[in-house]
Design a protein around this motif. Structure first.
Motif, PDB file in Angstrom:
ATOM      1  N   LEU A 133      16.288  -4.392  -0.861  1.00  0.00           N
ATOM      2  CA  LEU A 133      15.310  -5.361  -0.363  1.00  0.00           C
ATOM      3  C   LEU A 133      14.203  -4.665   0.424  1.00  0.00           C
ATOM      4  O   LEU A 133      13.010  -4.916   0.204  1.00  0.00           O
ATOM      5  CB  LEU A 133      15.997  -6.421   0.503  1.00  0.00           C
ATOM      6  N   PHE A 134      14.584  -3.777   1.337  1.00  0.00           N
ATOM      7  CA  PHE A 134      13.594  -3.067   2.146  1.00  0.00           C
ATOM      8  C   PHE A 134      12.737  -2.158   1.278  1.00  0.00           C
ATOM      9  O   PHE A 134      11.514  -2.082   1.438  1.00  0.00           O
ATOM     10  CB  PHE A 134      14.288  -2.266   3.257  1.00  0.00           C
ATOM     11  N   PHE A 135      13.370  -1.459   0.341  1.00  0.00           N
ATOM     12  CA  PHE A 135      12.662  -0.556  -0.566  1.00  0.00           C
ATOM     13  C   PHE A 135      11.649  -1.332  -1.403  1.00  0.00           C
ATOM     14  O   PHE A 135      10.512  -0.879  -1.588  1.00  0.00           O
ATOM     15  CB  PHE A 135      13.682   0.162  -1.453  1.00  0.00           C
ATOM     16  N   ALA A 136      12.046  -2.495  -1.882  1.00  0.00           N
ATOM     17  CA  ALA A 136      11.136  -3.326  -2.678  1.00  0.00           C
ATOM     18  C   ALA A 136       9.912  -3.720  -1.859  1.00  0.00           C
ATOM     19  O   ALA A 136       8.762  -3.606  -2.326  1.00  0.00           O
ATOM     20  CB  ALA A 136      11.862  -4.573  -3.182  1.00  0.00           C
ATOM     21  N   VAL A 137      10.137  -4.165  -0.633  1.00  0.00           N
ATOM     22  CA  VAL A 137       9.018  -4.550   0.236  1.00  0.00           C
ATOM     23  C   VAL A 137       8.161  -3.327   0.545  1.00  0.00           C
ATOM     24  O   VAL A 137       6.925  -3.403   0.557  1.00  0.00           O
ATOM     25  CB  VAL A 137       9.530  -5.234   1.521  1.00  0.00           C
ATOM     26  N   TRP A 138       8.804  -2.176   0.767  1.00  0.00           N
ATOM     27  CA  TRP A 138       8.067  -0.939   1.029  1.00  0.00           C
ATOM     28  C   TRP A 138       7.152  -0.603  -0.150  1.00  0.00           C
ATOM     29  O   TRP A 138       5.981  -0.265   0.031  1.00  0.00           O
ATOM     30  CB  TRP A 138       9.033   0.220   1.285  1.00  0.00           C
ATOM     31  N   LEU A 139       7.689  -0.685  -1.363  1.00  0.00           N
ATOM     32  CA  LEU A 139       6.879  -0.363  -2.544  1.00  0.00           C
ATOM     33  C   LEU A 139       5.703  -1.316  -2.698  1.00  0.00           C
ATOM     34  O   LEU A 139       4.602  -0.898  -3.072  1.00  0.00           O
ATOM     35  CB  LEU A 139       7.743  -0.382  -3.799  1.00  0.00           C
ATOM     36  N   ILE A 140       5.922  -2.587  -2.398  1.00  0.00           N
ATOM     37  CA  ILE A 140       4.838  -3.564  -2.514  1.00  0.00           C
ATOM     38  C   ILE A 140       3.756  -3.297  -1.473  1.00  0.00           C
ATOM     39  O   ILE A 140       2.558  -3.360  -1.778  1.00  0.00           O
ATOM     40  CB  ILE A 140       5.392  -5.005  -2.387  1.00  0.00           C
ATOM     41  N   THR A 141       4.170  -2.994  -0.260  1.00  0.00           N
ATOM     42  CA  THR A 141       3.189  -2.859   0.827  1.00  0.00           C
ATOM     43  C   THR A 141       2.638  -1.448   0.992  1.00  0.00           C
ATOM     44  O   THR A 141       1.481  -1.276   1.361  1.00  0.00           O
ATOM     45  CB  THR A 141       3.793  -3.312   2.179  1.00  0.00           C
ATOM     46  N   ARG A 142       3.470  -0.416   0.744  1.00  0.00           N
ATOM     47  CA  ARG A 142       3.052   0.956   1.008  1.00  0.00           C
ATOM     48  C   ARG A 142       2.972   1.825  -0.240  1.00  0.00           C
ATOM     49  O   ARG A 142       2.249   2.813  -0.266  1.00  0.00           O
ATOM     50  CB  ARG A 142       4.021   1.621   1.993  1.00  0.00           C
ATOM     51  N   GLY A 143       3.783   1.527  -1.236  1.00  0.00           N
ATOM     52  CA  GLY A 143       3.783   2.313  -2.465  1.00  0.00           C
ATOM     53  C   GLY A 143       4.444   3.668  -2.299  1.00  0.00           C
ATOM     54  O   GLY A 143       5.178   3.911  -1.350  1.00  0.00           O
ATOM     55  N   PHE A 144       4.174   4.548  -3.258  1.00  0.00           N
ATOM     56  CA  PHE A 144       4.686   5.910  -3.224  1.00  0.00           C
ATOM     57  C   PHE A 144       3.653   6.813  -2.569  1.00  0.00           C
ATOM     58  O   PHE A 144       2.454   6.584  -2.698  1.00  0.00           O
ATOM     59  CB  PHE A 144       4.960   6.425  -4.647  1.00  0.00           C
ATOM     60  N   ARG A 145       4.132   7.853  -1.898  1.00  0.00           N
ATOM     61  CA  ARG A 145       3.216   8.854  -1.350  1.00  0.00           C
ATOM     62  C   ARG A 145       2.671   9.693  -2.489  1.00  0.00           C
ATOM     63  O   ARG A 145       3.362   9.956  -3.468  1.00  0.00           O
ATOM     64  CB  ARG A 145       3.947   9.767  -0.373  1.00  0.00           C
ATOM     65  N   SER A 146       1.454  10.146  -2.336  1.00  0.00           N
ATOM     66  CA  SER A 146       0.871  11.003  -3.372  1.00  0.00           C
ATOM     67  C   SER A 146       1.152  12.465  -3.056  1.00  0.00           C
ATOM     68  O   SER A 146       1.293  12.850  -1.901  1.00  0.00           O
ATOM     69  CB  SER A 146      -0.633  10.773  -3.471  1.00  0.00           C
TER      70      SER A 146
END
Length: 193
Positions: free
Chosen positions: A170-183
């Protein structure tokens, strides 16, 4: 970069959707008192299977530059999960809640084992903060252990073992939506500072 951001948001959305589709769908199907409710629940469960397979497909181009073998392992784990969860849903249509539970446990054990290497790749690549990678690894290790014990006949541990991994997803999903992956460009800049 924009494509990576879109993939991250899509994966995050699909992870949240999968949680809801399977959770609500299985609850409806298991509690159904008529065929319409049963079929509605099973359809939601089958849509979950599609969602988890698409998650695996979408993450291949993200993982491949950092860990090509892990990209394949994670996709395989998501395919395995999707197929077994779909089989479990179809078992419910035949009136076999026991076989659905068995298929769910096998699916989650497979996903958890495949996700361990996924979390290691996230840790090494720093695509997300390391605390997330460690949390995911601990959560999936707990989940894998619980599912294997459940399949071995130790009743009740599977549910308890889902908590750390479920909260991570759940936290990872929200993280991906709001912050995405680092480049990787950002890492080069951070390393010089």
């Amino acid at each position: 970069m924009k494509n990576t951001r879109t993939i991250a948001r899509t994966v995050g959305g699909l992870m949240l959707a999968a949680f809801l589709l399977y959770g609500i769908g299985s609850s409806v199907a298991l509690a159904a008192t008529n065929g319409v409710l049963m079929i509605s629940g099973v359809i939601m469960m089958l849509l979950n299977s599609v969602a988890v397979i698409v998650i695996g497909i979408l993450l291949v181009p993200i993982l491949r530059p950092h860990a090509p073998a892990v990209a394949v392992v994670y996709l395989t784990a998501r395919l395995f999960e999707g197929v077994f969860l779909a089989a479990g849903a179809l078992f419910l249509l035949r009136g076999s809640a026991h076989m659905n539970f068995l298929a769910y446990s096998v699916a989650m054990a497979g996903l958890s084992i495949g996700s361990l290497v996924f979390c290691v790749a996230l840790y090494r690549s720093r695509l997300v903060p390391r605390f997330l990678s460690v949390w995911g690894f601990v959560g999936y290790a707990s989940f894998a252990t619980g599912c294997i014990l459940e399949l071995s006949g130790v009743a009740g541990v599977g549910i308890i073992s889902t908590v750390p991994g479920g909260l991570f997803e759940l936290f990872f999903a929200v993280w991906l939506i709001t912050r995405g992956f680092r480049s990787s460009v950002g890492f080069a800049a951070e390393a010089r500072i």
